[in-house]
Design a protein around this motif. Structure first.
Motif, short mmCIF file in Angstrom:
data_model
loop_
_atom_site.label_atom_id
_atom_site.label_comp_id
_atom_site.label_asym_id
_atom_site.label_seq_id
_atom_site.Cartn_x
_atom_site.Cartn_y
_atom_site.Cartn_z
N ASN A 1 41.26 31.77 43.32
CA ASN A 1 42.63 32.24 43.38
C ASN A 1 43.54 31.25 42.67
OD1 ASN A 1 41.89 34.44 45.00
ND2 ASN A 1 42.28 33.33 46.90
N SER B 1 39.70 44.85 42.96
CA SER B 1 38.45 44.11 43.10
C SER B 1 37.37 44.56 42.14
CB SER B 1 37.94 44.23 44.55
OG SER B 1 38.83 43.61 45.44
N ASN C 1 31.09 40.80 41.10
CA ASN C 1 31.61 41.78 40.15
C ASN C 1 30.55 42.01 39.08
OD1 ASN C 1 33.37 43.48 38.78
ND2 ASN C 1 34.31 41.80 37.64
N PHE D 1 34.08 36.35 42.91
CA PHE D 1 35.52 36.20 43.12
C PHE D 1 35.81 36.01 44.61
CE2 PHE D 1 35.00 38.11 39.06
CZ PHE D 1 36.05 37.63 38.29
N LYS E 1 47.93 40.91 43.57
CA LYS E 1 46.56 41.25 43.91
C LYS E 1 46.01 42.25 42.90
CE LYS E 1 44.13 44.43 46.65
NZ LYS E 1 42.87 44.27 45.95
N ARG F 1 42.58 37.78 35.83
CA ARG F 1 42.54 36.32 35.99
C ARG F 1 42.83 35.61 34.68
NH1 ARG F 1 39.20 32.37 34.83
NH2 ARG F 1 37.71 33.84 33.91
N TRP G 1 42.21 49.32 38.95
CA TRP G 1 41.13 48.86 38.08
C TRP G 1 41.09 49.55 36.74
CZ3 TRP G 1 38.50 53.16 36.89
CH2 TRP G 1 38.47 54.20 37.84
N PRO H 1 38.71 42.27 38.33
CA PRO H 1 39.65 41.16 38.50
C PRO H 1 39.63 40.13 37.37
CG PRO H 1 37.69 40.75 39.80
CD PRO H 1 37.49 42.09 39.14
N THR I 1 42.59 37.45 44.96
CA THR I 1 41.65 38.56 44.95
C THR I 1 41.16 38.84 46.37
OG1 THR I 1 39.79 37.07 44.51
CG2 THR I 1 40.88 38.06 42.62
#
Length: 480
Positions: free
Chosen positions: A7, A178, A24, A37, A175, A185, A151, A181, A205
């Motif tokens: 994070n 998922s 992921n 993550f 946020k 990032r 997503w 991500p 996340t």
């Protein structure tokens, strides 16, 4: 062994207090692990909000041109990493490479655009009815914004929420979805490297039940912006409204292309097919209904079936035209609707089958004919490459079918009749209306948002409207 990512809270990359992570994977190749993550908790989300709250004064008091310079520098950082970001997006979300490259370019352009707009944020001077009085408005940042993104556009949608918020001086707890991500990032990395002050942007996340709910309810959050499904959006909206927050929700769609008898059939097929099957149908603005005049119906069905069958399906990294669904559950949902459509009596002209194109969630684009407007496949959002073709006999019937759903996001008409075009612009119950264009595709400098169950119908995104959500207006009477 895959890499573990952290994070970003108060300017530092940190682990979750849970000590847990989630995996992921590439939806086109399930053996490809992209990374681990943070499986964050409510406490992690609270830390992000508190960091954003602590940074509000510093960021709000940073002059607009200076904020804009940071956003423009972030745009340059994104540009320098465009190829890397494109590959990351293809790998974790499944888009075809040209689609992913276009989305990354959209994020680059958004930060450049709002970097320039940051210098113009101020207010308006008005004429006072009194002498010796200056009357003006002053725009101020709202405080802390909680951003929850989906997503399906995992860098563009964060960009069009983050950039206007930062341009106004609003700080952020963010946020990402998922399922995708990593590209988000990397977006945060580009902002960090551009010189964003600690706490102005925080990235966490994890599950919506803990992270998302905290962003929707925390007392230090002043505004919540959400893009995603209608079911989740309604929950987010209820949570945010209960605590008196400003709310912006952009949700589902059941978007039509209306094809009138004056249309060029080849043009209409191209418009409908590209809108229906692009990005694997995983877009809130995707075309899922073609409402076609009976005089062109058979020719249109033949053309759109041919278009669907010509699409090369496979991994985006291999150059395919259409990639996989993002997850097994999304694939299962599409396959379920294929069964529903057949059971309702619609004719499956082509597609709707799992495709063996590697270890991924691939499906062939589906076309249904003989669809009745009240069938579930004509009423419910599918979020996959499924097009329902509905016959109509007149403009009035086409309009009734077009508007006869709970959603109102994007709609298009294909016609050479100027009266029909103008009437449809006025009559369509949609936030985005197009003439002789596909339902997907948006300009970044004009407002975007829906009507009915597609939106909270509060604040629009993008353009100048995108700034309004993150600002409060103060009216000043200065008697000298």
């Amino acid at each position: 062994m895959s890499e573990t990512y952290h994070n970003y809270v108060d300017g530092e990359w940190v682990e979750s207090e849970t000590g847990e992570t989630f995996e992921n994977r590439n939806p086109a190749d399930r053996s490809d692990v992209i990374g681990e993550f943070q499986q964050s908790s409510e406490a992690d989300a609270e830390a992000a909000v508190e960091a954003a709250a602590a940074a509000t004064d510093e960021w709000a008091n940073t002059p607009g041109p200076e904020r804009g310079a940071i956003l423009r520098e972030a745009s340059k950082n994104l540009e320098a990493r465009k190829d890397e970001l494109t590959e990351t997006l293809v790998r974790e979300e499944g888009k075809a490479r040209p689609e992913a490259a276009g989305e990354v370019q959209r994020a680059i352009d958004i930060f450049s655009y709002y970097g320039a707009k940051a210098s113009d944020i101020g207010g308006d001077v008005k004429s006072s009815s009194s002498q010796d009085t200056t009357l003006y408005t002053k725009n101020e940042p709202i405080g802390v914004a909680g951003l929850i993104t989906p997503w399906n556009y995992p860098i563009a949608i964060p960009a069009w929420k983050i950039a206007p918020a930062l341009a106004t001086g609003t700080t952020i707890a963010f946020k990402p979805a998922s399922l995708a991500p990593n590209v988000a990032r990397k977006l945060v990395e580009c902002l960090d490297e551009a010189g964003l002050p600690d706490g102005a942007l925080n990235f966490v996340t994890g599950p919506g039940s803990s992270v998302g709910a905290t962003l929707s309810t925390h007392e230090e959050v002043d505004a919540v912006s959400f893009t995603g499904s209608s079911a989740v959006g309604e929950t987010v909206g209820d949570q945010a409204n209960e605590t008196g927050k400003r709310v912006q929700l952009e949700m589902g769609g059941k978007n039509p292309v209306v094809v009138m008898d004056s249309a060029d059939v080849d043009e209409a097929v191209d418009i409908a097919a590209s809108g229906a099957f692009g990005v694997t149908g995983q877009a809130c603005t995707a075309c899922s209904r073609a409402i076609v005049h009976e005089d062109l119906y058979d020719e249109f069905v033949e053309g759109v079936v041919e278009a669907a069958e010509s699409i090369d399906i496979g991994p985006g990294l291999d150059g395919a035209d259409m990639g996989p669904h993002v997850s097994e559950s999304e694939l299962d949902g599409t396959l379920e609707y294929i069964d529903i459509g057949s059971n309702e009596g619609a004719t499956l002209e082509t597609g709707g089958e799992e495709v063996d194109a590697g270890d991924g969630f691939f499906v062939s684009p589906a076309v249904f004919s003989d669809v009745e407007p009240d069938m579930r496949i004509a009423q419910e959002e599918i979020f996959g490459p499924v097009l329902s073709v509905i016959p109509v006999s007149s403009y009035d019937e086409a309009l009734e079918v077009s508007n006869g759903v709970r959603y109102g996001l994007s709609a298009s008409i294909v016609t050479q009749d100027l009266s029909e075009a103008h009437n449809f612009v006025e009559d369509s119950e949609s936030g985005v209306v197009k003439v002789n264009e596909k339902t997907t595709g948006l300009e970044l400098h004009v407002p975007f948002g829906g009507m009915k169950d597609s939106s909270s119908e509060t604040y629009r995104e993008q353009g100048d409207a995108g700034l309004d959500f993150y600002t409060l207006s103060k009216t000043v009477y200065l008697n000298y």
